[in-house]
Each structure stands twice: as C-alpha cells, then as structure tokens.
Design a protein around this motif. Structure first.
Motif, short mmCIF file in Angstrom:
data_model
loop_
_atom_site.label_atom_id
_atom_site.label_comp_id
_atom_site.label_asym_id
_atom_site.label_seq_id
_atom_site.Cartn_x
_atom_site.Cartn_y
_atom_site.Cartn_z
N ARG A 157 -3.10 1.72 -4.07
CA ARG A 157 -2.37 1.49 -2.82
C ARG A 157 -1.00 0.88 -3.10
O ARG A 157 0.02 1.29 -2.51
CB ARG A 157 -3.19 0.58 -1.91
CG ARG A 157 -2.57 0.36 -0.55
CD ARG A 157 -3.45 -0.53 0.29
NE ARG A 157 -2.84 -0.79 1.58
CZ ARG A 157 -3.38 -1.59 2.51
NH1 ARG A 157 -4.53 -2.18 2.26
NH2 ARG A 157 -2.77 -1.78 3.66
N ARG A 158 -0.95 -0.09 -4.00
CA ARG A 158 0.33 -0.70 -4.34
C ARG A 158 1.28 0.33 -4.97
O ARG A 158 2.48 0.38 -4.66
CB ARG A 158 0.10 -1.86 -5.30
CG ARG A 158 -0.59 -3.06 -4.66
CD ARG A 158 -0.83 -4.14 -5.69
NE ARG A 158 -1.51 -5.28 -5.09
CZ ARG A 158 -1.94 -6.32 -5.80
NH1 ARG A 158 -1.76 -6.36 -7.12
NH2 ARG A 158 -2.55 -7.32 -5.19
N ALA A 159 0.73 1.17 -5.86
CA ALA A 159 1.57 2.19 -6.49
C ALA A 159 2.11 3.17 -5.45
O ALA A 159 3.29 3.57 -5.50
CB ALA A 159 0.77 2.92 -7.56
N ASN A 160 1.27 3.56 -4.51
CA ASN A 160 1.73 4.47 -3.46
C ASN A 160 2.82 3.84 -2.60
O ASN A 160 3.79 4.50 -2.20
CB ASN A 160 0.55 4.90 -2.59
CG ASN A 160 -0.44 5.77 -3.33
OD1 ASN A 160 -0.04 6.51 -4.25
ND2 ASN A 160 -1.71 5.70 -2.96
N THR A 161 2.65 2.54 -2.32
CA THR A 161 3.67 1.84 -1.53
C THR A 161 5.00 1.80 -2.28
O THR A 161 6.08 2.02 -1.69
CB THR A 161 3.18 0.42 -1.21
OG1 THR A 161 1.92 0.48 -0.55
CG2 THR A 161 4.17 -0.29 -0.30
N ARG A 162 4.94 1.53 -3.57
CA ARG A 162 6.17 1.49 -4.37
C ARG A 162 6.84 2.86 -4.40
O ARG A 162 8.07 2.98 -4.25
CB ARG A 162 5.85 1.04 -5.78
CG ARG A 162 5.43 -0.42 -5.88
CD ARG A 162 5.00 -0.75 -7.28
NE ARG A 162 4.51 -2.12 -7.38
CZ ARG A 162 3.95 -2.63 -8.49
NH1 ARG A 162 3.82 -1.87 -9.58
NH2 ARG A 162 3.53 -3.88 -8.48
N GLU A 163 6.06 3.89 -4.61
CA GLU A 163 6.63 5.24 -4.63
C GLU A 163 7.26 5.60 -3.28
O GLU A 163 8.32 6.23 -3.22
CB GLU A 163 5.53 6.25 -4.97
CG GLU A 163 5.06 6.15 -6.42
CD GLU A 163 3.97 7.15 -6.73
OE1 GLU A 163 3.57 7.89 -5.79
OE2 GLU A 163 3.53 7.21 -7.89
N LYS A 164 6.62 5.17 -2.20
CA LYS A 164 7.16 5.44 -0.86
C LYS A 164 8.51 4.74 -0.68
O LYS A 164 9.49 5.34 -0.16
CB LYS A 164 6.17 4.97 0.18
CG LYS A 164 6.55 5.31 1.60
CD LYS A 164 5.46 4.87 2.56
CE LYS A 164 5.85 5.19 3.99
NZ LYS A 164 4.80 4.74 4.96
N ASP A 165 8.61 3.48 -1.12
CA ASP A 165 9.88 2.75 -1.00
C ASP A 165 10.97 3.40 -1.84
O ASP A 165 12.14 3.52 -1.41
CB ASP A 165 9.69 1.29 -1.42
CG ASP A 165 8.75 0.54 -0.47
OD1 ASP A 165 8.62 0.99 0.69
OD2 ASP A 165 8.16 -0.47 -0.90
N LEU A 166 10.62 3.82 -3.06
CA LEU A 166 11.60 4.48 -3.92
C LEU A 166 12.10 5.79 -3.30
O LEU A 166 13.30 6.11 -3.36
CB LEU A 166 10.98 4.76 -5.30
CG LEU A 166 10.71 3.52 -6.17
CD1 LEU A 166 9.96 3.93 -7.43
CD2 LEU A 166 12.02 2.82 -6.54
N LEU A 167 11.19 6.54 -2.70
CA LEU A 167 11.60 7.78 -2.05
C LEU A 167 12.56 7.52 -0.88
O LEU A 167 13.52 8.27 -0.66
CB LEU A 167 10.35 8.55 -1.58
CG LEU A 167 9.48 9.16 -2.68
CD1 LEU A 167 8.21 9.73 -2.09
CD2 LEU A 167 10.25 10.24 -3.43
N LYS A 168 12.28 6.44 -0.13
CA LYS A 168 13.18 6.10 0.98
C LYS A 168 14.59 5.77 0.47
O LYS A 168 15.60 6.20 1.02
CB LYS A 168 12.61 4.92 1.76
CG LYS A 168 11.43 5.27 2.64
CD LYS A 168 10.97 4.05 3.40
CE LYS A 168 9.80 4.40 4.32
NZ LYS A 168 9.33 3.22 5.08
N LEU A 169 14.66 4.98 -0.61
CA LEU A 169 15.96 4.62 -1.18
C LEU A 169 16.70 5.85 -1.68
O LEU A 169 17.93 6.02 -1.46
CB LEU A 169 15.78 3.62 -2.32
CG LEU A 169 15.30 2.22 -1.91
CD1 LEU A 169 15.01 1.39 -3.16
CD2 LEU A 169 16.36 1.53 -1.05
N GLU A 170 15.99 6.72 -2.38
CA GLU A 170 16.62 7.95 -2.87
C GLU A 170 17.14 8.81 -1.71
O GLU A 170 18.22 9.42 -1.79
CB GLU A 170 15.64 8.73 -3.72
CG GLU A 170 15.32 8.07 -5.05
CD GLU A 170 14.31 8.86 -5.86
OE1 GLU A 170 13.85 9.91 -5.34
OE2 GLU A 170 14.00 8.44 -6.99
N LEU A 171 16.37 8.86 -0.62
CA LEU A 171 16.80 9.66 0.53
C LEU A 171 18.07 9.09 1.15
O LEU A 171 18.99 9.84 1.51
CB LEU A 171 15.67 9.70 1.56
CG LEU A 171 15.90 10.55 2.81
CD1 LEU A 171 16.12 12.02 2.40
CD2 LEU A 171 14.71 10.44 3.76
#
Length: 301
Positions: free
Chosen positions: A250-264
């Motif tokens: 769950r923590r890894a998924n949350t981190r990946e989600k935040d990174l995707l938002k920043l990249e977007l």
C-alpha cells in the motif's frame, strides 16, 4: 430378511456380582450378511452400565466385540434376580459409512430401513468361594471315629486339608475340641487380615492405576493443547507477515501515485512553455497602427 444380520454370543450378559466392585462382560458380534451392518446398543439402566463402543459398523462376514461394565453396587438385588435388559439394534448401511455418521435415524422404525432388534437379559452370579483350609493333627482319627465326615476330604502337599463347602462352621465346632476351636478362630483372624490386606492392596493398586491413567490423560491433553497453541502461533505469524506485506504494498502504491502526479504536473508545465505563438504581438500591432495614423496625417493634411 431370510437370515439374521448379526449373531450374538453369548445369548445373555453374565456378571460376577461383588459389592462395591466393577464387573465386565464381553459380547461378540458376527456379521452374517454380505452387506455392511451398523449396530447400536441400548439399556434400561444407562447409569448402571458402561458400554464401549455403543455404536459401530461391521464389514461383511466380519466380527466385532463390545464390552459392558457394571458399575460398583452397594446392595445386591433380591434373590440375585436382575431385571435389567439390553437391546441390540442392527441395520444395513451403505459402503463407506463410518461410526461418526451413524445417527438414531438409521434405526428409526418410521423409515423404510430394515431394523433387526435383539434383547439380552442380565444374569448375576456370585464369585467362587475359596475353600477353607484346616490343619490335620493327631485328632483326625478321633474325628473319624466320631463320624465327623473327614473320610472324603483331600489333603494338600503342605499338610492342610480342603474343607468342602457343604461342611458348615457349626458342624466343625461341634466335632472339634476347645483348643482346635481357638486355633480355628486364630486362623480365621489371619485369613480375615489377609483378605483385608489384599483388599487394601487392591484399592491402592486401583488408586495408583487411576492416578497413572489421570496423569496420562493430563499429559495427552497438555500435549494436544501445546500443539494447538503452536499451530495458532504459526498461523498468527503468517497473518502478521501477510499484513506487513500488504502494508508495504500500500505504501509503495501511494508513493507511485504521488510520483505520477508530479510527473503529470511537470509535463503540463513543459507543454505550456513550448506552445508556439500565432500572429503578431499586441504591442507590435499598436505601434504599427500609431505609425500608420501619423503617416496618414502628414500625407493628407
């Protein structure tokens, strides 16, 4: 059914009755049929007897034994006549039926199953009495001359004779002198003491056996409880490991989600910066317009 499902031996239950002592009887069941037969045992006095096993399944042309134990009784029935009875029910069951699957519905008369019933009565017998031993002395010829009935007695190798049960103590006293009576009473006291000692030793042995059985049962229960606790601990550890793995995922998924938002967001900003300008700037248009107006003013006064 043309023949009986079960053959029962013996035809009645025989117990050696002694006050305050248990007595057991073994019953042999034979399956005469070519089918699997289930049996169930009932009694009119369930608190008085212990039956093991009470239900079971016998394979075709096989046999099975069950034991009936009569609990210690404080008093004997009148005339040694016992009115207790046992009922043995038997019926055909499908192949693969286990004793745990047998219920009272198998032996219900309301169903279409064929149920065979046989009754066994209870017979009580007294324990065999041990012969009374008397010393053979020089007065034996005197007793024979008085007709004391010693001619048919048997002598043991130790110089003792077996008194048959038909000879009572009163007859023995009347045919012996006073000294022999004292010796006889002493012998009786010794026999009674031996009997008491034997009974006490039997009680002690029974208590020790009961304690040993209790210890064994407690040890078995302890081992079973210990194994169950270990199994529960292993399952709990597995559950904790699974929960930890899910939390990390769950923590890894949350981190990946935040990174995707920043990249977007960064991609959006880059797209806005690289967008090409269409037409002339507003300032350039205004300057051209002002110059053209001035020129026109001077050309056409």
């Amino acid at each position: 059914m043309d023949s009986e499902l079960l053959q029962i031996e013996p035809p009645h239950l025989t117990f050696v009755f002694e006050l305050k002592k248990q007595s057991s009887c073994l019953v042999h069941l034979s399956n005469n049929a070519s089918h699997h037969v289930a049996f169930k045992i009932k009694t009119t006095s369930p608190k008085k007897y212990c039956v093991r096993p009470t239900i079971g399944v016998i394979n075709p042309h096989a046999s099975c034994d069950f034991t009936v134990t009569m609990q210690p009784q404080r008093s004997a029935p009148p005339d040694f006549q016992c009115k207790d009875k046992f009922l043995i029910q038997s019926t055909i069951v499908p192949v693969g039926t286990t004793p745990d699957q047998i219920s009272s519905q198998f032996f219900s008369k309301e169903t279409s199953n064929y149920v065979e019933e046989k009754k066994l009565r209870v017979v009580l017998i007294s324990p065999p009495s041990s012969p009374v031993l008397l010393p053979v002395n020089s007065d034996l010829n005197h007793h024979d001359s008085l007709g004391g009935g010693y001619k048919d007695r048997l002598l043991t190798p130790d110089g003792l004779e077996n008194l048959p049960p038909s000879l009572t103590v009163a007859e023995e006293k009347s045919s012996e002198p006073a000294e022999d009576m004292e010796e006889d009473t002493t012998g009786k006291e010794m026999i009674s003491k031996r009997v008491e000692n034997n009974s006490e030793s039997k009680i002690e042995i029974g208590m020790k056996q009961g304690e040993d059985d209790l210890r064994l049962s407690l040890n078995k229960d302890y081992e079973e409880l210990k194994s169950r606790i270990s199994i529960m601990d292993s399952k709990l550890r597995e559950a904790e490991e699974t929960i930890a793995k899910l939390t990390e995922e769950r923590r890894a998924n949350t981190r990946e989600k935040d990174l995707l938002k920043l990249e977007l967001e960064m991609l959006k900003r880059k797209g806005n910066m690289k967008r090409p300008q269409v037409g002339f700037p507003l300032l350039f248009v205004c300057v051209v317009a002002l110059v053209s107006v001035t020129v026109g003013y001077y050309v056409h006064p």
